[in-house]
Design an enzyme around this catalytic site. Structure first.
Site, PDB file in Angstrom:
ATOM      1  N   GLU A   1       0.849  -1.195   0.000  1.00 47.60           N
ATOM      2  CA  GLU A   1       0.000   0.000   0.000  1.00 47.60           C
ATOM      3  C   GLU A   1       0.886   1.247   0.000  1.00 47.60           C
ATOM      4  OE1 GLU A   1      -3.141   2.225   3.038  1.00 47.60           O
ATOM      5  OE2 GLU A   1      -2.797   0.057   3.239  1.00 47.60           O
TER       6      GLU A   1
ATOM      7  N   LYS B   1      -6.165  -8.430 -41.117  1.00 46.37           N
ATOM      8  CA  LYS B   1      -5.742  -9.536 -40.256  1.00 46.37           C
ATOM      9  C   LYS B   1      -6.945 -10.156 -39.568  1.00 46.37           C
ATOM     10  CE  LYS B   1      -5.019  -6.825 -36.043  1.00 46.37           C
ATOM     11  NZ  LYS B   1      -4.072  -6.324 -35.033  1.00 46.37           N
TER      12      LYS B   1
ATOM     13  N   THR C   1       2.766  -6.366 -28.068  1.00 42.53           N
ATOM     14  CA  THR C   1       3.724  -7.468 -28.234  1.00 42.53           C
ATOM     15  C   THR C   1       4.431  -7.407 -29.591  1.00 42.53           C
ATOM     16  OG1 THR C   1       2.012  -8.930 -29.129  1.00 42.53           O
ATOM     17  CG2 THR C   1       2.377  -8.973 -26.733  1.00 42.53           C
TER      18      THR C   1
ATOM     19  N   GLY D   1       3.391  -8.171 -32.436  1.00 40.99           N
ATOM     20  CA  GLY D   1       3.041  -9.239 -33.361  1.00 40.99           C
ATOM     21  C   GLY D   1       2.465  -8.713 -34.665  1.00 40.99           C
TER      22      GLY D   1
END
Length: 312
Positions: free
Chosen positions: A42, A194, A225, A227
């Site tokens: 915390e 895609k 990522t 990709g």
């Protein structure tokens, strides 16, 4: 705080690198804050100088992890309780923006939830850049100043002096953004289509348009990522492109993004510093948005138009 401007700028922990550059551009010192951590993780936020009656600008992107968002919420709450006149959240990268709708049953709309949390905490204004979906601005009931990285990307693309330039969207969702670039630069545009098997995993991709003999610039709002962007770059090379570059506003760059960029056909990939790039790759370059945000803060405070900042 010894400052030449009549407002105060503070920063969260992970966005301090950018806030310091914004303050340098503004000609002021970064405000003093303290964050105390407890053993269980915390933490508590406190301003170490008076903000009573001040216009406060809190710089904090909400990239992973979620501590950055929680830190921003606590900063907003602390500023309101310390009697700040206005509290303005400066969020160059607005996380959870990919969750802007119900794309299947029984899912949350994360972007709306974050907007509600920021509003309840007490912001008077949001200043952000290149939201994943423009409609997120409508999730807020306070003014949203939505900036565009094209202000710095367009001059960069022009400086490359590329012949036979073509602008490309790595997917159909980015076609509007790519179309705007292509119209401004007066060059053709192609699209990659895609299909995904699941999140962060592409099953197939094909090019819609002609890229043979062209210098390709891929336009995207964020790279996670890597990709999609690397698969699109490799596909362009297979289709006969001379070179492929990419510009993207936000360098999320989760593993194995850097490795994919290194192995791809990309000549280089350009990001802004909305998120600090922690990897190491000679193909990755960064352009700063500090001056653009500093100028926006000045204009917002002085009630001046910011639309003149936009190239497209």
């Amino acid at each position: 705080m010894s400052c030449k401007v009549p407002f105060k700028v503070f920063s969260g922990t992970k966005s301090r690198y950018l806030a310091e550059k914004i303050c340098t551009s503004l000609g002021c010192e970064l405000g003093q804050m303290n964050i105390q951590y407890f053993a269980d993780g915390e933490f508590a936020v406190s301003f170490e100088e008076s903000v009573r009656g001040s216009h406060v600008y809190l710089v904090q992107s909400t990239f992973p992890n979620s501590d950055n968002l929680m830190e921003l919420l606590l900063m907003i709450d602390a500023a309101k309780r310390a009697s700040a006149k206005t509290v303005n959240a400066v969020v160059p990268y607005f996380g959870w923006a990919r969750q802007d709708r119900k794309d299947k049953p029984r899912v949350s709309i994360g972007a709306k939830l974050i907007a509600d949390m920021l509003s309840v905490a007490g912001i008077d204004r949001l200043i952000t850049m290149d939201l994943h979906a423009d409609q997120i601005q409508g999730f807020f009931n306070v003014p949203v100043d939505h900036l565009y990285a094209s202000t710095i990307f367009i001059p960069y693309i022009k400086s490359l002096n590329l012949e036979n330039l073509v602008i490309t969207a790595p997917d159909v969702g980015g076609s509007k953004r790519a179309s705007t670039y292509s119209k401004y630069l007066g060059v053709p545009m192609v699209i990659c289509y895609k299909s995904r098997a699941k999140a962060n995993e592409i099953s197939s991709m094909k090019v819609i348009g002609e890229v043979e003999g062209m210098n390709v610039v891929l336009i995207d709002d964020m790279v996670d990522t890597a990709g999609t962007i690397t698969k699109a770059a490799d596909l362009m090379i297979q289709e006969g492109a001379v070179s492929v570059r990419a510009v993207s506003s936000h360098a999320v760059m989760s593993d194995p993004a850097t490795e994919r960029v290194e192995k791809s056909g990309l000549t280089d990939i350009i990001f802004t510093d909305s998120i600090p790039y922690k990897g190491c790759s000679p193909k990755v370059k960064t352009l700063s948005i500090a001056d653009m945000f500093a100028d926006t803060i000045n204009r917002v405070y002085n009630n001046e138009s910011i639309s003149s900042l936009y190239l497209i």
